[in-house]
Design an enzyme around this catalytic site. Structure first.
Site: not given
Ligand code: PLP
Length: 380
Positions: A39, A256
């Site tokens: 993702k 800044y």
């Molecule tokens: C993002 C996600 C993962 C992966 O999680 P990590 O902590 O990055 O390994 C697995 N399952 C679900 C449902 C997620 O949303």
């Protein structure tokens, strides 16, 4: 568009290290299958390259958050791998998903009724809420699912899922509590492969592996075992050239808000990376880079396109216009840098900006990590 190589920062992504991380996790889960979570553009590393690299390494099951991400990944990976959509099927997209062979994660009783109404018989995953109170059927909806005539029978369930809230905290009692709620739900339902563990969940032990594990951040080099040595190989390296120097020998301020005051004779280097590139503003006065093996602190505020570093401790002969400063990867540990910005490696990775010149190294088919992994081992 102009060539990004002109004065731009370089983000190097080691696909060999990515594949090696996946293989390491796979060996940790025994007979369970190891999927990959891609993702948010593979946590900022680029799903278009990370996806095929992981598929070449042997990964057969992929997770993304959104339908668009899933369609893109399907086009890249071809018809064979399983691609699951964690956020589910928005109403009206059901048949498009089914026809693309995508597997939505149905997260509520209503999701299941909607799917059953128009795409019954196409494969789905169903997620239970075991304690996150975010996505998934709470216990009463699991009961309704079981009690509703014909509904379960209309589903082709590829996976039962749930997600851990505190997996990175080994001692948190919530891990065992969520596991118990998950097992109780599984026992009341027809048998299908089950999946609970994210990256950190893999390290909670085999009780948490079930049939399929879903690592994300650990694939990309984040530490799934905070407080312990990171078992993963870094995947991302960010380097930027010095574009200007200031030799300061009288009291002056930097950046800044004149937020930093120089009190000793100093050399200040300016580099073309800022918060618009995902170098979080919270790292002003707190971040650091490396030139060779010398640590150089970020001083003053992070600007949109620039940061300033105190390079006084680097031998003058070793710093010139164009000298590369390592901002992430190698000696700059991603979890340590994230902690300095009061955040986590996930946010640093997914903030990596579009202006970087991206270079992919390492070959997913080879058995050892690529250049960057070995570079890291040399320095650390
Ligand atoms: C993002 C996600 C993962 C992966 O999680 P990590 O902590 O990055 O390994 C697995 N399952 C679900 C449902 C997620 O949303």
């Amino acid at each position: 568009m102009a060539d990004k190589a002109l004065g731009a920062a370089t983000l190097t992504i080691d696909l060999g290290a990515l594949a090696a991380n996946w293989r390491l996790l796979r060996t940790r889960v025994g007979a369970a299958e190891c999927a990959a979570v891609l993702k948010a553009d593979a946590y900022g590393t680029g799903a278009a390259r990370a996806g095929p690299a992981l598929a070449a390494a042997g990964c057969k099951t992929f997770f993304v958050a959104q339908v668009e991400e899933a369609l893109d990944l399907r086009a890249l990976l071809g018809p064979r791998p399983d691609i699951l959509v964690l956020n589910g099927a928005p109403r009206g997209t059901e048949m498009q998903l089914a026809e693309a062979g995508l597997v939505p994660v149905l997260n509520s009783f209503e999701d299941i009724v909607a799917w059953s109404g128009c795409a019954a018989g196409h494969r789905v995953a169903v997620q239970f809420d075991t304690g996150m109170t975010r996505l998934g059927l709470p216990e009463d909806e699991v009961k309704r699912l079981i009690a509703t005539d014909g509904l379960l029978a209309s589903l082709d369930v590829a996976y039962w899922l749930s997600h851990l809230a505190c997996a990175e905290d080994v001692d948190n009692p919530m891990n065992a509590e969520q596991r118990a709620v998950f097992v109780a739900a599984l026992q009341s339902l027809p048998s299908a492969p089950a999946s609970l563990a994210n990256s950190s969940g893999i390290f909670l032990g085999s009780d948490f592996h079930f049939d399929l594990v879903r690592p994300g951040v650990a694939l990309y080099g984040g530490n799934p075992t905070p407080g312990h040595d990171n078992p993963m190989t870094p995947v991302v390296r960010l380097e930027a050239p010095i574009i200007q120097f200031h030799h300061v020998d009288s009291p002056k301020s930097v950046g800044y808000g004149a937020a930093h005051r120089i009190k000793r004779p100093s050399r200040i280097a300016t580099i073309p990376v800022g918060y618009a590139d995902g170098y979080l503003r919270a790292l002003g006065g707190r971040g650091y880079g490396f030139i060779g093996d010398v640590r150089v602190p970020v001083i003053g505020r992070v600007s949109m396109d620039l940061i300033t570093l105190d390079v006084s401790d680097v031998p003058p002969a070793d710093v010139r216009i164009g000298t590369a400063v390592t901002l992430l990867g190698g000696p700059v540990d991603i979890d340590a840098l994230a902690a300095r910005a009061d955040t986590i490696s996930y946010e640093l990775l997914t903030s990596l900006g579009p202006r970087y010149r991206r270079v992919y190294v390492g070959d997913a088919a080879q058995n050892s990590p690529g250049q960057m992994g070995s570079y890291h081992r040399r320095l650390v």
